[in-house]
Write a protein that holds these residues in place. Structure first.
Motif, PDB file in Angstrom:
ATOM      1  N   MET A  77       0.830  -1.210   0.000  1.00  0.00           N
ATOM      2  CA  MET A  77       0.000   0.000   0.000  1.00  0.00           C
ATOM      3  C   MET A  77       0.861   1.256   0.000  1.00  0.00           C
ATOM      4  SD  MET A  77      -3.046   0.963   2.658  1.00  0.00           S
ATOM      5  CE  MET A  77      -4.013   2.447   2.476  1.00  0.00           C
ATOM      6  N   GLY A  78       2.084   1.143   0.521  1.00  0.00           N
ATOM      7  CA  GLY A  78       3.010   2.262   0.484  1.00  0.00           C
ATOM      8  C   GLY A  78       2.809   3.276   1.593  1.00  0.00           C
ATOM      9  N   ILE A  79       2.576   2.802   2.850  1.00  0.00           N
ATOM     10  CA  ILE A  79       2.426   3.709   3.989  1.00  0.00           C
ATOM     11  C   ILE A  79       3.803   4.156   4.430  1.00  0.00           C
ATOM     12  CG2 ILE A  79       1.672   3.915   6.379  1.00  0.00           C
ATOM     13  CD1 ILE A  79      -0.522   1.932   5.760  1.00  0.00           C
ATOM     14  N   THR A  80       3.962   5.438   4.696  1.00  0.00           N
ATOM     15  CA  THR A  80       5.228   5.985   5.187  1.00  0.00           C
ATOM     16  C   THR A  80       4.978   6.799   6.451  1.00  0.00           C
ATOM     17  OG1 THR A  80       4.995   7.948   3.792  1.00  0.00           O
ATOM     18  CG2 THR A  80       6.237   6.091   2.885  1.00  0.00           C
ATOM     19  N   VAL A  81       6.011   6.874   7.291  1.00  0.00           N
ATOM     20  CA  VAL A  81       5.961   7.663   8.532  1.00  0.00           C
ATOM     21  C   VAL A  81       7.091   8.673   8.472  1.00  0.00           C
ATOM     22  CG1 VAL A  81       6.005   7.606  11.045  1.00  0.00           C
ATOM     23  CG2 VAL A  81       5.017   5.685   9.779  1.00  0.00           C
ATOM     24  N   GLN A  82       6.750   9.943   8.606  1.00  0.00           N
ATOM     25  CA  GLN A  82       7.727  11.020   8.503  1.00  0.00           C
ATOM     26  C   GLN A  82       7.609  11.967   9.696  1.00  0.00           C
ATOM     27  OE1 GLN A  82       7.041  12.968   4.739  1.00  0.00           O
ATOM     28  NE2 GLN A  82       7.491  11.139   3.515  1.00  0.00           N
ATOM     29  N   VAL A 133       1.815  10.285   9.447  1.00  0.00           N
ATOM     30  CA  VAL A 133       1.554   9.074   8.667  1.00  0.00           C
ATOM     31  C   VAL A 133       0.984   9.496   7.312  1.00  0.00           C
ATOM     32  CG1 VAL A 133       0.375   6.862   8.603  1.00  0.00           C
ATOM     33  CG2 VAL A 133       1.094   7.830  10.805  1.00  0.00           C
ATOM     34  N   ILE A 134       1.571   8.959   6.223  1.00  0.00           N
ATOM     35  CA  ILE A 134       1.119   9.295   4.872  1.00  0.00           C
ATOM     36  C   ILE A 134       0.765   8.005   4.147  1.00  0.00           C
ATOM     37  CG2 ILE A 134       1.729  10.422   2.694  1.00  0.00           C
ATOM     38  CD1 ILE A 134       3.782  12.069   4.275  1.00  0.00           C
ATOM     39  N   TRP A 135      -0.328   7.990   3.381  1.00  0.00           N
ATOM     40  CA  TRP A 135      -0.776   6.807   2.678  1.00  0.00           C
ATOM     41  C   TRP A 135      -1.374   7.200   1.323  1.00  0.00           C
ATOM     42  CZ3 TRP A 135      -3.163   8.981   6.833  1.00  0.00           C
ATOM     43  CH2 TRP A 135      -4.469   9.479   6.658  1.00  0.00           C
ATOM     44  N   PRO A 192     -11.436  11.556   7.227  1.00  0.00           N
ATOM     45  CA  PRO A 192     -12.215  11.569   5.976  1.00  0.00           C
ATOM     46  C   PRO A 192     -11.371  11.083   4.786  1.00  0.00           C
ATOM     47  CG  PRO A 192     -12.496  13.618   7.191  1.00  0.00           C
ATOM     48  CD  PRO A 192     -11.395  12.874   7.877  1.00  0.00           C
ATOM     49  N   THR A 193     -12.051  10.584   3.791  1.00  0.00           N
ATOM     50  CA  THR A 193     -11.354  10.055   2.606  1.00  0.00           C
ATOM     51  C   THR A 193     -10.718  11.154   1.767  1.00  0.00           C
ATOM     52  OG1 THR A 193     -13.471  10.122   1.418  1.00  0.00           O
ATOM     53  CG2 THR A 193     -12.857   8.041   2.473  1.00  0.00           C
ATOM     54  N   SER A 194     -11.051  12.399   2.031  1.00  0.00           N
ATOM     55  CA  SER A 194     -10.419  13.497   1.301  1.00  0.00           C
ATOM     56  C   SER A 194      -8.981  13.736   1.741  1.00  0.00           C
ATOM     57  CB  SER A 194     -11.238  14.776   1.482  1.00  0.00           C
ATOM     58  OG  SER A 194     -11.329  15.117   2.870  1.00  0.00           O
ATOM     59  N   ARG A 195      -8.581  13.154   2.853  1.00  0.00           N
ATOM     60  CA  ARG A 195      -7.228  13.347   3.355  1.00  0.00           C
ATOM     61  C   ARG A 195      -6.372  12.118   3.074  1.00  0.00           C
ATOM     62  NH1 ARG A 195      -7.432  15.501   9.429  1.00  0.00           N
ATOM     63  NH2 ARG A 195      -5.177  15.403   8.987  1.00  0.00           N
ATOM     64  N   SER A 196      -5.063  12.353   3.045  1.00  0.00           N
ATOM     65  CA  SER A 196      -4.113  11.251   2.818  1.00  0.00           C
ATOM     66  C   SER A 196      -2.944  11.310   3.793  1.00  0.00           C
ATOM     67  CB  SER A 196      -3.588  11.282   1.376  1.00  0.00           C
ATOM     68  OG  SER A 196      -2.930  12.520   1.132  1.00  0.00           O
ATOM     69  N   SER A 197      -3.112  12.064   4.868  1.00  0.00           N
ATOM     70  CA  SER A 197      -2.062  12.141   5.896  1.00  0.00           C
ATOM     71  C   SER A 197      -2.716  12.464   7.234  1.00  0.00           C
ATOM     72  CB  SER A 197      -1.021  13.207   5.539  1.00  0.00           C
ATOM     73  OG  SER A 197      -1.612  14.493   5.529  1.00  0.00           O
ATOM     74  N   PHE A 198      -1.991  12.114   8.275  1.00  0.00           N
ATOM     75  CA  PHE A 198      -2.514  12.344   9.628  1.00  0.00           C
ATOM     76  C   PHE A 198      -1.334  12.396  10.588  1.00  0.00           C
ATOM     77  CE2 PHE A 198      -4.115  10.852  13.749  1.00  0.00           C
ATOM     78  CZ  PHE A 198      -5.150  11.760  13.954  1.00  0.00           C
ATOM     79  N   VAL A 199      -1.368  13.342  11.551  1.00  0.00           N
ATOM     80  CA  VAL A 199      -0.311  13.489  12.547  1.00  0.00           C
ATOM     81  C   VAL A 199      -0.756  12.803  13.825  1.00  0.00           C
ATOM     82  CG1 VAL A 199       1.076  15.092  13.897  1.00  0.00           C
ATOM     83  CG2 VAL A 199       0.494  15.650  11.532  1.00  0.00           C
TER      84      VAL A 199
END
Length: 223
Positions: A1-6, A15-17, A55-62
Motif C-alpha cells: 500500500m506504500g504507507i510511510t511515517v515522517q 503518517v502518509i498513505w 475523511p477520505t479526502s485526506r491522505s495524511s494524519f499526525v
C-alpha cells in the motif's frame, strides 16, 4: 500500500498513505499501538490501543501524544476492516526535545498558577462576602439598639410630662377648692353683716327668781 511515517519526534509522527478507491464512500481508520512485537502480536483490530477516523479526502494524519523512545506500529485501513501487513509500518519515536520538555513544564506551571489564582479569588470573594454580611448585621444591631434607647427616652419623657401635668392639675383643683371655700365664707359673712337683726333673739321675760341672762344665739355661735 506504500504507507510511510515522517517527521518523527519524541511525541508526534506524520503518517502518509496513498488514496484507495475502495474507501471513496467511507473513511480511513488510523490505528496505532506502542511496544509492538511482531512475534507476539497479531494484526486484529483488538490488538491496537488507539484508533482515529479520517475523511477520505485526506491522505495524511499526525499522530500525537506518543511516548519518547518507544516502538510503535501504525496501520491505515479502509473503514473498519482488519489491517494487513502491507498496510502497517513500525517506527521508533525519538528522545524528547528539550525545548518541548521546557514548554511542557511551562504549560504545567502556568496551569498550576491559573488554578491557584482562581482558588485564591474564590476564597477572597467568600471572605469579603462574610465580612460584609457581618458588618451589615452589626450595623443593624446598633440601629435597633439606638431605636430602643430612643423609645425608652421618649417613654420616660412622656411619663414625666404626664406626672407633671397631673401635679399641675392637682394644684389647680386645690386652688379652685380654696377659692370656692373663701368665696363661700365671704358670702356667709356678707349675709350676716347685711342682716344683723337675724342675730338678735327676742328677750323672754323671766321670773324674779331667775336671773336674766343675755341670749346670744346664733351670733355667739358664729363668733
Amino acid at each position: 500500500m506504500g504507507i510511510t511515517v515522517q517527521n518523527i519526534t519524541g511525541n508526534t509522527a506524520m503518517v502518509i498513505w496513498p488514496k484507495m478507491a475502495s474507501c471513496a464512500d467511507s473513511f480511513y481508520s488510523i490505528m496505532y499501538h506502542p511496544n509492538w512485537n511482531s512475534m507476539l502480536s497479531s494484526y486484529s483490530r483488538k490488538s491496537f490501543q488507539k484508533e482515529e477516523r479520517v475523511p477520505t479526502s485526506r491522505s495524511s494524519f499526525v499522530v500525537e501524544n506518543l511516548t519518547p523512545l518507544t516502538t510503535y506500529i501504525v496501520c491505515v485501513t479502509c473503514q473498519s476492516a482488519n489491517p494487513s501487513s502491507d498496510q502497517c509500518r513500525v517506527f521508533n519515536t525519538l528522545e524528547q526535545d528539550p525545548a518541548s520538555a521546557s514548554n511542557t513544564k511551562k504549560e504545567l506551571a502556568l496551569g498550576i498558577w491559573v488554578t491557584s489564582s482562581v482558588l485564591l479569588l474564590i476564597i477572597a470573594a467568600i471572605l469579603l462576602y462574610g465580612c460584609l454580611h457581618l458588618l451589615c448585621r452589626r450595623r443593624r444591631e446598633r440601629q435597633q439598639g439606638r431605636n430602643e434607647a430612643s423609645k425608652q427616652e421618649h417613654g420616660t419623657a412622656l411619663t414625666k410630662s404626664m406626672e407633671h401635668g397631673s401635679e399641675e392639675l392637682g394644684r389647680q383643683n386645690q386652688l379652685m377648692q380654696d377659692t370656692e371655700e373663701k368665696h363661700s365664707g365671704g358670702i356667709q359673712l356678707a349675709t350676716i353683716i347685711k342682716n344683723p337683726s337675724a342675730c338678735k333673739e327676742p328677750i323672754v321675760p323671766a321670773s324674779k327668781s331667775q336671773e336674766r341672762a343675755p341670749m346670744t344665739g346664733q351670733c355667739s355661735a358664729i363668733n
